[in-house]
Motif scaffolding. Structure first.
Motif, short mmCIF file in Angstrom:
data_model
loop_
_atom_site.label_atom_id
_atom_site.label_comp_id
_atom_site.label_asym_id
_atom_site.label_seq_id
_atom_site.Cartn_x
_atom_site.Cartn_y
_atom_site.Cartn_z
N LEU A 151 -19.71 -0.02 14.35
CA LEU A 151 -20.58 -0.97 15.09
C LEU A 151 -20.51 -2.38 14.46
O LEU A 151 -20.67 -3.32 15.46
N VAL A 152 -20.17 -2.62 13.13
CA VAL A 152 -20.18 -3.72 12.75
C VAL A 152 -18.87 -4.65 12.78
O VAL A 152 -18.79 -5.73 13.12
N THR A 153 -17.80 -3.78 12.58
CA THR A 153 -16.37 -4.37 12.64
C THR A 153 -15.61 -4.19 13.93
O THR A 153 -14.88 -4.81 14.22
N GLY A 154 -16.07 -3.34 14.87
CA GLY A 154 -15.45 -2.85 16.01
C GLY A 154 -14.24 -2.28 15.82
O GLY A 154 -13.62 -1.81 16.60
N GLU A 155 -14.16 -1.80 14.47
CA GLU A 155 -12.67 -1.03 14.13
C GLU A 155 -12.99 0.39 14.79
O GLU A 155 -13.87 1.14 14.38
N VAL A 156 -11.95 1.03 15.24
CA VAL A 156 -11.82 2.53 15.45
C VAL A 156 -11.48 3.38 14.06
O VAL A 156 -10.66 3.12 13.39
N ILE A 157 -12.64 4.22 13.88
CA ILE A 157 -12.35 4.80 12.67
C ILE A 157 -11.95 6.49 12.86
O ILE A 157 -11.43 6.95 11.65
N GLY A 158 -11.77 6.74 13.97
CA GLY A 158 -11.21 7.98 14.27
C GLY A 158 -11.65 8.58 15.70
O GLY A 158 -12.01 7.69 16.34
N PHE A 159 -11.51 9.78 16.33
CA PHE A 159 -11.54 10.23 17.51
C PHE A 159 -12.23 11.69 17.33
O PHE A 159 -12.14 12.20 16.50
N GLU A 160 -12.87 11.97 18.36
CA GLU A 160 -13.21 13.12 18.55
C GLU A 160 -12.28 13.94 19.76
O GLU A 160 -12.40 13.29 20.67
N ALA A 161 -12.06 15.10 19.49
CA ALA A 161 -10.80 15.69 20.29
C ALA A 161 -11.92 16.61 21.47
O ALA A 161 -12.66 17.61 20.89
N LEU A 162 -11.83 16.22 22.52
CA LEU A 162 -12.51 17.03 23.59
C LEU A 162 -11.63 17.82 24.60
O LEU A 162 -10.94 17.41 25.11
N ALA A 163 -12.14 19.11 24.48
CA ALA A 163 -11.05 19.93 25.42
C ALA A 163 -11.52 19.81 26.94
O ALA A 163 -12.37 19.63 27.37
N ARG A 164 -10.32 19.70 27.63
CA ARG A 164 -10.37 19.56 29.16
C ARG A 164 -9.28 20.32 29.59
O ARG A 164 -8.07 20.77 29.03
N TRP A 165 -9.53 21.13 30.69
CA TRP A 165 -8.86 21.91 31.51
C TRP A 165 -8.07 21.03 32.72
O TRP A 165 -8.89 20.81 33.66
N ASP A 166 -6.95 20.93 32.75
CA ASP A 166 -6.15 20.25 33.58
C ASP A 166 -5.76 21.08 34.82
O ASP A 166 -4.62 21.57 34.94
N HIS A 167 -6.94 21.64 35.57
CA HIS A 167 -6.62 22.58 36.60
C HIS A 167 -5.66 22.07 37.71
O HIS A 167 -5.87 21.09 38.22
N PRO A 168 -4.59 22.86 38.22
CA PRO A 168 -3.70 22.36 39.09
C PRO A 168 -4.53 22.25 40.59
O PRO A 168 -3.94 21.44 41.41
N GLN A 169 -5.61 23.00 40.82
CA GLN A 169 -6.45 22.72 42.13
C GLN A 169 -7.46 21.76 41.92
O GLN A 169 -7.67 21.17 42.76
#
Length: 773
Positions: free
Chosen positions: A533-551
């Motif tokens: 919040l102070v520097t605006g630097e990205v400290i990492g990520f959270e991996a969120l599962a998504r289903w790329d459904h064909p339909q």
């Protein structure tokens, strides 16, 4: 006429060359052999007992250490053989008893003579002589046992250094002794068999000359099977000695006038006579009789019609099968009953279930099936030990057995699962009441080793014919109802309803679709950045599962929760996501991109996967990613499940390898402070439900500030989730929250978009207003 070839004797051994003839000789001499052996074994036991007593004078000397166990072994085996020989029925069994006595005695005495006592040399010569001349073994085994005994005696006696001078002479003497004894045995065998053959010939001549009633009576009396001759009206004409022995007395002593008094079920004799009149002969007719002492025996009767003094009579042979029946009962029970609880097992239950359904179908009655599963049984096994779990199963089985009627069936299907079949007059509308009584009974604490064990159960109920008519389908119905009971929070009973099948079919379809999605790579991680919040630097990520459904397009986890709640699917999903995250991190590192730490979410079900942490670490190692690039996020529900012991182990291993642990959705559960103390938690994530109104709602603001201060006091990083407005971000920054995550900074990104995102200019919050001071 007797075939002369059957009378020939072997030149070496003196036994009949014809094996059948030799067996006949052995069989006829069997009683004499048994008496002879009983005397031999008894004398052996008595003499060795006397020697045993005599050897006490050597107590404390090396000789005593050898003599004590050796004498004890000889006495024990002699007494054992003395008892066993009375029960043998064949010469082969008697021979086995003789060989056991000979070889055990030879080994023990071989050890004795190694002490070189005063009698040792005498025993070296005497014991083989006894084996040759006294023990009535066949010639081959006589020689083998005698020679073997001589060898053991020589080995034992010559084992000392002081015997070398006499060794050669002693060996030659024993060799000569064995040779002479073989000749004596051969001669003795020939004489006994010639005498027996002559006796046999004389007996045959008498039998051919005299076919009198006296001969028949003699044969009748000597038959070892109990024989009874009765009139067709039941009056007893005669019995043989074996029958008197078997029944415990003769008919005069017992005061029996009719054989009907012997039968436990007199109607059995009516059936026997009917069969005899129809067929003339009956074999293997099973019934029960009472002996003189009042005991009841199961017997097989073989009977035939005969004529005695011009009147019809029945001669019956009786075979006692009580022991065999008892053995069969034990075998059947072992095969059909659970060894721990003594309840019917799955196989017997299935048989009874099918019979009960067939009877209900025939009579038009109802049949109720209760499928019972103990709640949290695994936790009891894990915390209190398997002996406590076994005791609990036994107690619950006994409680169920006491509650049910004799005509009902209580069975254990395996593990902690029981099943009860209840017939009429119970109907579906009353099944719930009985199920609640069962639940109350199973909720009662069980005391094990002085400490109470709390338990409970879930019950699924299915009713014939209301729900189904086939055994397999009714079991499925009850299983579905049980599954519903557990899904509703356990410790309850649920009656099957048809819509449960639709839910299961939907679950099966969803399971299949998720498995296919995993195989085809449709489940992918999206990455949402975590920002300082102070520097605006990205400290990492959270991996969120998504289903790329064909339909259906891109689906969030809320559209496929089964993947995270089912233990098997969650394990597959977890490994699949971690593999992709590890591959993405490796690719970013190879491109020189500083991605920070990437967090993956672990569901409660994944902790049932034994070796969870080790598997994740292996995946990272295979991808070439250092462990400190990975974080794991868990919720408080992980600590509340059955696998809490596995949770502690897995988290500790993660922590030891530099993987940070974040407690997600903090504040939405309970006992969070206890969890922060007990488990290796590094980060606290404030749930977005508190962030949503943090700038407008004083209660949310107070909770958020309290969590931030708690994180600081515990030296933990605090991350606010769901930040979507600048006002929320400013509030968090002003109150000291170091890190945030939410759509204000970025929606979850595909792996390909992460590099581009990291190259963009960051959102800069307005500088804080200067202090009035």
């Amino acid at each position: 006429m007797t075939d002369p070839s059957t009378q020939r004797l072997s030149a070496i051994g003196g036994e009949f060359i014809d094996s059948e003839r030799e067996r006949a000789f052995q069989a006829e001499r069997m009683p004499e052999t048994v008496r002879h052996l009983r005397l031999l074994f008894l004398l052996s036991a008595l003499l060795n007992t006397l020697f045993f007593i005599s050897d006490w004078r050597f107590y404390g000397q090396p000789h005593f250490l050898v003599a004590f166990p050796a004498r004890a072994v000889v006495v024990a085996v002699s007494l054992g053989c003395w008892l066993a020989i009375s029960r043998v029925a064949t010469f082969r069994q008697a021979q086995a008893t003789m060989l056991v006595w000979q070889w055990v005695t030879a080994l023990a005495v071989g050890a004795l003579v190694s002490s070189h006592s005063d009698l040792a040399l005498f025993v070296v010569v005497m014991l083989p002589s006894i084996y040759y001349l006294v023990v009535p073994n066949p010639f081959r085994w006589t020689v083998i046992s005698g020679a073997g005994c001589s060898i053991l005696m020589l080995v034992g006696y010559l084992s000392g250094d002081d015997t070398r001078a006499t060794a050669t002479g002693l060996v030659l003497a024993v060799l000569v002794l064995n040779f002479a004894l073989v000749l004596v045995v051969t001669r003795s065998n020939r004489l006994r068999r010639l005498e027996w053959a002559a006796t046999q010939a004389e007996r045959r001549a008498k039998e051919e000359l005299t076919r009198s009633r006296a001969m028949f009576e003699r044969l009748f009396r000597t038959v070892p099977l109990p024989l009874v001759v009765v009139k067709t009206d039941g009056g007893i004409l005669d019995t043989n000695d074996a029958a008197v022995t078997f029944f415990g007395a003769n008919r005069d002593v017992l005061g029996i006038r009719s054989v009907d008094e012997i039968y436990i079920h007199p109607e059995d004799r009516v059936d026997l006579i009917t069969a005899l009149k129809r067929e003339g002969r009956v074999n293997d007719f099973e019934t029960m009789v009472r002996l003189a002492d009042g005991s009841i025996r199961n017997v097989l009767v073989a009977a035939t019609l005969v004529e005695v003094e011009g009147a019809d009579a029945v001669i019956s042979a009786v075979i006692d099968i009580t022991d065999r029946k008892a053995a069969e009962e034990r075998i059947w029970r072992a095969a059909s009953h659970d060894p721990l609880t003594d309840l019917p097992n799955r196989a017997l239950f299935q048989s009874r279930f099918e019979l009960a359904l067939a009877d209900a179908n025939h009579t038009g009655n109802t049949l109720t099936l209760f499928l019972i599963d103990l709640d949290d049984f695994k936790a009891i096994n894990d915390t209190r030990g398997h002996d406590a779990g076994d005791a609990l199963l036994q107690e619950m089985a006994e409680r169920l057995r006491r509650m049910m009627r004799d005509e009902d069936t209580v069975a254990r299907l395996g593990g902690d699962e029981f099943v009860v079949i209840v017939g009429p007059p119970l109907r579906m509308e009353h099944a719930g009441a009985l199920a609640n009584r069962i639940l109350d009974e199973m909720r009662r604490p069980f005391v094990f080793k002085g400490e109470p064990i709390e338990s409970g159960a879930s019950i699924g109920i299915a009713v014939y014919p209301d729900h189904d008519s086939k055994p397999a389908e009714l079991m499925k119905d009850a299983d579905l109802a049980l599954y519903s009971a557990k899904a509703q929070g356990r410790n309850r009973a649920v009656l099957f309803s048809p819509d449960m099948r639709n839910l299961v079919e939907h679950r099966a379809t969803m399971t299949r679709d998720i498995q296919e999605a995993l195989q085809e790579g449709q489940i992918v991680p999206f990455y949402q950045p975590k920002v300082n919040l102070v520097t605006g630097e990205v400290i990492g990520f959270e991996a969120l599962a998504r289903w790329d459904h064909p339909q259906q397009g891109l689906l969030s986890p809320s559209a496929f929760p089964l993947a995270f709640n089912d233990p098997e699917l969650s394990a597959l999903m977890g490994e699949h996501i971690v593999r992709q995250v590890a591959a993405d991190i490796r690719r970013w590192l190879d491109q020189g991109v500083k991605c920070g730490r990437v967090a993956v979410n672990l569901s409660t079900s994944q902790f049932s996967w034994i070796g969870l942490s080790r598997r994740f670490l292996d995946i990272l190692e295979a991808a070439g990613v250092p462990p400190h690039y990975l974080d794991v996020e868990i919720t408080e529900t992980v600590f509340l499940g059955r696998a809490s012991v596995h949770v502690m182990t897995a988290l500790q291993q993660f922590h030891e390898h530099g993987i940070r642990i974040a407690l997600d959705d903090f504040g939405t559960g309970y006992a969070s402070l206890i969890h922060l103390k007990q488990f290796p938690v590094d980060d606290i994530k404030i749930d977005q439900s508190f962030i949503r109104d943090v700038d407008r709602d004083s209660e949310s603001a107070a909770i958020v500030v309290a969590v931030i201060d708690l994180g600081k006091s515990l030296c933990m990083d605090v991350i606010a989730e769901g930040v979507e407005t600048v006002e929320q971000a400013l509030f968090l920054r002003d109150h000291g929250c170091p890190f945030v995550q939410g759509n204000l900074y970025s929606l979850p990104l595909r792996a390909e978009a992460v590099v581009e995102y990291l190259g963009r200019e960051r959102l800069r919050l307005p500088d804080p207003a200067p202090s009035s001071a």
